[in-house]
Design an enzyme around this catalytic site. Structure first.
Site, PDB file in Angstrom:
ATOM      1  N   ARG A   1      -0.638  10.107   2.199  1.00 27.99           N
ATOM      2  CA  ARG A   1       0.214  10.514   1.083  1.00 27.99           C
ATOM      3  C   ARG A   1       1.667  10.267   1.481  1.00 27.99           C
ATOM      4  NH1 ARG A   1      -3.613  10.177  -1.567  1.00 27.99           N
ATOM      5  NH2 ARG A   1      -4.619  11.697  -2.933  1.00 27.99           N
TER       6      ARG A   1
ATOM      7  N   GLU B   1       5.803   8.078  -5.951  1.00 32.07           N
ATOM      8  CA  GLU B   1       5.099   6.989  -6.646  1.00 32.07           C
ATOM      9  C   GLU B   1       5.221   7.158  -8.152  1.00 32.07           C
ATOM     10  OE1 GLU B   1       1.073   6.569  -5.152  1.00 32.07           O
ATOM     11  OE2 GLU B   1       1.809   6.805  -3.122  1.00 32.07           O
TER      12      GLU B   1
ATOM     13  N   HIS C   1      -0.908   1.648  -3.285  1.00 36.88           N
ATOM     14  CA  HIS C   1      -1.922   2.724  -3.206  1.00 36.88           C
ATOM     15  C   HIS C   1      -3.333   2.201  -3.517  1.00 36.88           C
ATOM     16  CE1 HIS C   1      -2.278   7.394  -3.408  1.00 36.88           C
ATOM     17  NE2 HIS C   1      -3.363   6.853  -2.881  1.00 36.88           N
TER      18      HIS C   1
HETATM   19  C1  GLV Z   1      -6.579   8.332  -2.654  1.00 32.88           C
HETATM   20  O1  GLV Z   1      -5.443   8.354  -2.278  1.00 32.88           O
HETATM   21  C2  GLV Z   1      -7.440   9.461  -2.655  1.00 32.88           C
HETATM   22  O2  GLV Z   1      -7.003  10.571  -2.306  1.00 32.88           O
HETATM   23  O3  GLV Z   1      -8.611   9.294  -3.016  1.00 32.88           O
END
Ligand code: GLV
Ligand code: GLV
Length: 322
Positions: free
Chosen positions: A238, A267, A285
């Site tokens: 994250r 983001e 991501h």
């Molecule tokens: C992606 O970032 C997730 O948490 O699945």
């Protein structure tokens, strides 16, 4: 026959999941690009279930505006986008999709580690600009991986899978987590290491922690200044775990050699200077973004949701009700 439950799905997830839901529920699937707060509240107010994305903040106001809501199924393993306390207070079960995305995410972490250490993206940009003039002894020299030290922040499923993949490079693995992981210590000879030492000794650091109050800005200016000037940082967890402004300074001023980021502090915004830094590799991501993994996530998210509506236990609850 009238379907018993109403479910709001905030975005078109793969069909595999939608079909499972559609067999039992009346679905309201949000098809536009950006779901505003007002739209979210309006769509959710008469629903029994919510299937949402990590990019949908689900706070107490949104939760409290849905009196019938019984389940929030997050289409992700991370669930920092949801106010878990508010959901628990209301007796709403929150679920996630762990396990199925472990390998895809670990693979992306390695793709990024290799990309940043061997300057793949810089090379690609050079080719496209037409700047390649032929083989040169000093062109795009990067870092070796063999026998180097890999620091893993967060030795859960994904962090462990990243560590296991390092065996091919004969790396020394250091890890930090809230608790020890004996299995990892045994399998890859990983060494439980205090944070300060992990930052100082690692040649590569890969982040696999959940975002919490404790991990927010865990990688700050002090941590970055502790790292080797030849080290690279990889983040597929994250964004807010890293202080992005401090990272920009670290990359500009050479405190570290490079960074490869799949996640960002705000983001989809990214720090404007990151885009101009050649030693930063940036991806949108995509840790879990393989066809197989996203299908599996869609099925699990749908099954989690239906299990709760049917009055049973979901496979992957993240809170405990009652
Ligand atoms: C992606 O970032 C997730 O948490 O699945
Ligand atoms: C997430 O799946 C983790 O435990 O790393």
């Amino acid at each position: 026959m009238k379907k018993k439950f109403r479910v709001f799905v905030t975005s078109r997830i793969p069909e595999a999941g939608l079909q499972i839901l559609a067999s039992k529920c009346e679905l309201d699937i949000f098809a536009d690009e950006k779901l505003t707060r007002t739209q979210f509240i309006r769509h959710l107010q008469d629903k029994d279930g919510l299937l949402c994305l990590l990019s949908n903040p689900v706070d107490s106001e949104i939760i409290d505006s849905a009196p019938r809501l019984k389940v929030i199924s997050n289409y992700a393993v991370g669930y920092n986008n949801i106010d878990i306390q508010a959901a628990t207070r209301r007796g709403i079960v929150v679920t996630n999709t762990p396990g199925v995305l472990t390998d895809a995410t670990a693979d992306l972490a390695w793709a990024l580690l290799l990309a940043v250490s061997r300057r793949i993206v810089e090379g690609d940009r050079m080719m496209r600009r037409g700047d390649y003039r032929g083989w040169e002894p000093q062109l795009l020299l990067g870092q070796d991986l063999k026998d180097k030290t890999l620091g893993i922040l967060g030795a859960g499923r994904i962090g462990s899978a990243v560590a296991r993949r390092s065996v091919g490079w004969n790396m020394q693995v250091l890890y930090f987590d809230r608790k020890r992981n004996p299995d990892l210590e045994e399998k890859v000879n990983a060494r439980f290491t205090p944070l300060n030492q992990l930052f100082a000794y690692s040649d590569f650091i890969s982040i696999h922690l959940p975002l919490t109050a404790e991990t927010n800005h865990l990688v700050d200016e002090k941590a970055l200044r502790r790292m080797k000037s030849t080290a690279c940082l990889v983040n597929t967890a994250r964004g807010p775990i890293v202080d992005e402004a401090a990272l920009v300074r670290a990359l500009k001023e050479g405190w570290i050699a490079g960074a490869a980021l799949d996640v960002f502090e705000n983001e989809p915004e990214i720090h404007p200077e990151l885009k101009s830094l050649n030693n930063a590799v940036l991806t949108p991501h995509i840790g879990s973004a393989t066809v197989g993994t996203r299908n599996a996530m869609a099925k699990i998210a749908a099954e989690n949701l239906l299990a709760v509506l049917a009055g049973g236990k979901p496979r992957f609850p993240v809170n405990h009700i009652g």
